[in-house]
Design an enzyme around this catalytic site. Structure first.
Site, short mmCIF file in Angstrom:
data_model
loop_
_atom_site.label_atom_id
_atom_site.label_comp_id
_atom_site.label_asym_id
_atom_site.label_seq_id
_atom_site.Cartn_x
_atom_site.Cartn_y
_atom_site.Cartn_z
N LYS A 94 -7.57 8.13 -1.33
CA LYS A 94 -8.89 8.55 -0.79
C LYS A 94 -9.45 9.78 -1.51
CE LYS A 94 -7.92 6.84 3.90
NZ LYS A 94 -6.47 6.58 3.85
N ARG B 78 3.28 -1.40 10.68
CA ARG B 78 4.40 -1.51 11.61
C ARG B 78 4.71 -2.92 12.13
NH1 ARG B 78 1.93 3.43 14.70
NH2 ARG B 78 0.16 2.41 13.69
N ASP C 249 -14.05 14.53 -4.57
CA ASP C 249 -14.20 15.80 -5.30
C ASP C 249 -15.45 15.67 -6.16
OD1 ASP C 249 -13.67 18.30 -6.62
OD2 ASP C 249 -11.54 18.02 -6.25
N ASP D 77 -3.46 4.37 -1.96
CA ASP D 77 -4.41 4.83 -0.94
C ASP D 77 -4.44 6.36 -0.91
OD1 ASP D 77 -5.95 5.12 1.36
OD2 ASP D 77 -4.39 4.43 2.72
N LYS E 111 0.86 -1.19 0.00
CA LYS E 111 0.00 0.00 0.00
C LYS E 111 0.89 1.24 0.00
CE LYS E 111 -2.39 1.67 3.75
NZ LYS E 111 -2.26 3.13 3.86
N THR F 277 -11.76 6.12 10.80
CA THR F 277 -11.79 5.62 12.18
C THR F 277 -11.42 6.73 13.17
OG1 THR F 277 -9.63 4.70 11.71
CG2 THR F 277 -11.46 3.16 11.82
#
Ligand code: C5P
Length: 232
Positions: free
Chosen positions: A61, A211, A64, A59, A32, A119
């Site tokens: 997002k 991570r 518009d 990624d 990603k 989130t």
């Protein structure tokens, strides 16, 4: 849709991401690429990682007006990414425009998934800042159904929501879930986490893991453990 582990390559520069990918001599993990790396390095970073044989989830997002998103998606499709995303809050016409823009002349296109509510947005924020007063789990499910009805392939969601999304939108509607941690690992700043095995059981199609792999002493071993636990 094949289950897979997607490594979140949240690195600040091309050098850092290439040093990381150089560790993998046998596998070519699905990766990603997010805003930080894309804005720092530009589309060339996508072409280079793609040329090394990796699948890419870009990624960015998008959110518009429909025409702008359609044209932007056409560019991303030309970069030959395998998966990309947008905010379902952009609504149906924007999502349909995105699908049109992504579809190549030969009819193929990257997988397109929607972000429902971030989130980082909780019930209080939603009510105060967005004037949305329904319970957040209903809002998330409504956005997922709207994305499905617009023709999208799936949503990004917590592994805890993946089962409910499949119940509401069908088992072929893809769930891409971050917030994954090994049972014996650091949770870090993630609040609601699941192990790869639990995410598999609950029905996640793709897990996004950063991570626990990128910061591991042995990232290749951590990736293999993740695949073994998730895909079996
Ligand atoms: O390092 P970690 O495994 O927490 O990385 C998770 C990745 O998934 C990060 O790139 C993060 O931005 C992303 N993500 C997330 N939660 C969301 C949406 C995206 O952790 N709700």
């Amino acid at each position: 849709m094949g289950k897979d582990v997607i490594i979140a390559c949240d690195f600040a520069s091309k050098q850092d991401v290439m040093n990381f990918l150089d560790l993998f001599s046998e596998e070519k993990p699905f990766v990603k690429i997010g805003m930080e790396l894309f804005y720092a390095e530009g589309p060339a970073i996508v072409r280079e990682i793609k040329a090394r044989g990796h699948k890419i989830f870009l990624d960015l997002k998008l959110h518009d007006i429909p025409n702008t998103v359609k044209k932007a998606m056409k560019v991303l499709s030309g970069l030959d990414v395998d998966m990309t995303n947008l905010h379902a809050a952009g609504a149906t016409a924007m999502m349909q425009g995105a699908l049109e823009g992504l579809t190549r002349a030969d009819g193929t296109r990257p997988i397109l998934i929607a972000v429902t509510q971030l989130t980082s947005t909780d019930q209080e924020t939603m009510e105060r800042d967005l004037l949305i007063r329904e319970p957040i789990d209903q809002v998330v499910m409504h956005y997922a159904k709207t994305a499905k009805n617009a023709g999208l392939d799936g949503v990004v969601c917590s592994p805890l929501e993946a089962g409910k999304v499949h119940d509401a939108c069908g088992k072929n509607f893809v769930t891409v879930t971050p917030g994954v941690r090994f049972a014996d690992g650091d949770v870090g700043d993630q609040k609601r986490v699941m192990t790869p095995a639990e995410a598999n059981r609950i029905g996640s199609d793709y897990i996004v893991v950063g991570r626990p792999i990128t910061a591991a002493a042995d990232p290749v071993a951590a990736y293999r453990r993740c695949v073994a636990e998730f895909v079996g």
